[in-house]
Enzyme design. Structure first.
Site, PDB file in Angstrom:
ATOM      1  CG  HIS A  68     -72.290  19.393 -19.500  1.00 40.46           C
ATOM      2  ND1 HIS A  68     -71.562  18.240 -19.602  1.00 40.46           N
ATOM      3  CD2 HIS A  68     -73.181  19.206 -18.495  1.00 40.46           C
ATOM      4  CE1 HIS A  68     -71.988  17.386 -18.701  1.00 40.46           C
ATOM      5  NE2 HIS A  68     -72.970  17.941 -18.008  1.00 40.46           N
ATOM      6  CG  ASP A 109     -78.806  22.398 -13.428  1.00 40.17           C
ATOM      7  OD1 ASP A 109     -79.729  21.709 -12.973  1.00 40.17           O
ATOM      8  OD2 ASP A 109     -77.608  22.137 -13.240  1.00 40.17           O
ATOM      9  CG  HIS A 167     -72.531  18.823  -9.689  1.00 43.67           C
ATOM     10  ND1 HIS A 167     -73.312  18.340 -10.703  1.00 43.67           N
ATOM     11  CD2 HIS A 167     -72.158  17.722  -8.959  1.00 43.67           C
ATOM     12  CE1 HIS A 167     -73.422  17.029 -10.603  1.00 43.67           C
ATOM     13  NE2 HIS A 167     -72.730  16.624  -9.550  1.00 43.67           N
TER      14      HIS A 167
END
Ligand code: CMC
Length: 474
Positions: A335, A391, A296
């Site tokens: 994801h 990210d 995460h």
């Protein structure tokens, strides 16, 4: 295969339990059905089920990892993972990133509409005026070792912060403190929202400075949210110190992009924790702990560690092969919801170029670009619809701005406080009140057995687990 049934005007689902022949009709609302509907379906008694009692309680719906289970009706954030769409309260993320600010977006996420200019002024002033922490907090931060991970400090700091506000604690003030929806109750709620958003940057900056051996800085006045944050991190006593405006703006855009992402692991944790009606500080601390993991919010840190380990574009093909053999993980890709590129990743990529104009290019950029290109045309990733998430590029910006590697998840957690609070507030005020989140399990363990005194026990046959033997060195 049987013929498809003719379309019916009924907005229902018919389910037949072939074990018993029983049929039930379940109403479909908002394209969903209540899992409790299945409680009326039970296996005939005496079948091969392991626990006879379990069969009496009805059919369970099993969903490891919540792949298709909705736990809230929400008006906050919309994601279309197939089309790569992200909207906060209906506004496309691209428009907000271009025109809004993190604090304005925070208002939008929490209260549902964009503020007028006077509402925005009051909101910004409330949040910024709640940024100062009690002087005692210094001792708390100094109790951590010099090499403590800043997420360990931040997680603890949110819980610690709650200990100052007995008026905000339902355990002390009454269970309905936040659920009444009266003006008084809403005012108590708003105050904790100001405090949590206002102090998040202060706690984060203190977590940074304590590890650098620097004294703490009182939050300044007259700067933006990210300007104040950068000031608190970097100020060393220079006269008229001001953070670089390009970096301040870039961080604000990154904060806005990270402000919410509907029911990800950490937001779900905040709601799960909050569903016991605990105070919001404890719920936010729990969310922070959930975010810290490498799947995460810890992924931005993991991406940079991965790029450092790859070393140069020449080593990318070997790394991709290792990922395909499941020896390595390609952090920053994939994801649960997006099956195409995360729309935030394009904005982050553009922001990276703006930052590099000030800081110079990060030496890992070329490796990142080679990795991105190789993954996007590789069959393994195409087949599984794996694309860069937020990210993948954000860590390069943080690195170029000089943040330490292990501080990156903090830069995700601080803005996400906004989304956590938006979801927490929505749950507290939802029609019908709060229901404690208590999922069910599928029990597959032993059935009832008799206790055997220790002197009569023999080691059990088969692959039973025993604890590891560890030396007593610490
Ligand atoms: N590298 C290699 N293979 C992957 C990756 C990856 N990054 N992500 C998923 N896969 C594979 C996975 O092994 C599986 O393959 P198979 O079907 O052959 O078993 C398939 O793709 C489907 O993946 P999954 O594990 O079922 O997907 P999930 O929805 O359970 O997990 C995820 C989502 C984000 C945890 C995962 O993609 C991942 O571990 N990514 C790397 C960590 C990361 O970048 N996390 C940040 C997420 S975005 C920011 C945030 O909101 O936290």
């Amino acid at each position: 295969m049987g013929k498809p049934l003719p379309a019916s005007s009924h907005n229902t689902l018919t389910v037949r339990d072939n074990r018993t022949g029983k049929s039930i009709e379940i109403a479909i609302e908002d394209n969903s059905i209540p899992a409790t509907s299945f409680k009326t379906l039970s296996a005939p008694r005496g079948k091969e089920d392991r626990e006879e009692n379990e069969t009496e309680k009805g059919l369970r719906v099993s969903d490891k990892g919540f792949l298709n289970t909705a736990v809230m009706r929400s008006r906050i954030t919309y994601i279309d993972g197939e089309a790569g769409v992200l909207r906060y309260r209906g506004y496309p993320i691209e428009q907000l990133a271009l025109h809004s600010s993190h604090l304005e977006t925070a208002y939008l996420l929490i209260y549902g509409c964009l503020p007028t200019s006077s509402q925005l002024k009051i909101w910004e002033s409330e949040v910024m005026h709640h940024s100062v922490v009690h002087a005692d907090a210094e001792q708390f931060f100094r109790s951590f070792r010099y090499d403590a991970h800043p997420m360990a400090i931040l997680t603890s700091a949110f819980a610690y912060l709650g200990s100052y506000y007995s008026e905000a604690n339902p355990s002390l003030q009454g269970q309905a403190l936040y659920t009444k929806g009266t003006p008084d109750s809403l005012a108590v709620m708003d105050k904790q929202i100001y405090r949590l958003i206002g102090k998040a940057t202060t706690l984060a900056a203190m977590a940074y400075r304590v590890r650098q051996g620097r004294s703490f800085v009182t939050p300044p006045t007259g700067l933006s949210y990210t300007g104040s944050f950068l000031y608190q991190m970097d100020h060393l006593g220079e006269e008229n110190y001001k953070p670089n405006p390009v970096l301040e703006k870039a961080l604000d855009v990154l904060f806005l992009l990270h402000a919410d992402h509907e029911l990800n692991a950490s937001a779900t944790t905040v709601l799960q924790t909050g569903s016991s009606l605990v105070d919001p500080y404890s719920a936010i601390a729990a969310g922070c702990a959930s975010l810290y993991g490498p799947l995460h919010g810890g992924a931005n840190e993991a991406v940079i560690r991965m790029l450092i380990s790859i070393g140069s574009p020449a080593n990318v093909p070997a790394f991709i092969e290792a990922v395909k053999k499941r020896e390595k993980v390609l952090s920053g890709f994939g994801h649960r919801v997006y099956k195409t590129s995360d729309p935030r990743s394009f904005i982050v990529r553009r922001t990276a170029d703006e930052v590099f104009q000030v800081t110079g290019k990060d030496e890992l950029l070329e490796t990142a670009m080679a990795l991105h290109e190789a993954a996007m045309k590789d069959e393994y990733f195409i087949k599984r619809r794996l694309a860069p998430n937020v990210d993948f590029w954000s860590g390069l910006i943080y690195r170029a701005m000089g943040f330490p590697l292990d501080f990156f998840p903090v830069l995700f957690a601080v803005p996400r406080v906004v989304g956590w609070l938006a979801h927490w507030r929505q749950m507290m005020l939802q029609p019908g009140g709060v229901k404690i989140w208590r999922p069910r399990q599928i029990y597959v363990g032993e059935s009832s057995r008799e206790y055997v005194p220790v002197e009569k026990r023999v080691a059990e046959q088969g692959p039973k687990e025993t604890p590891s033997q560890i030396s007593h060195s610490g």
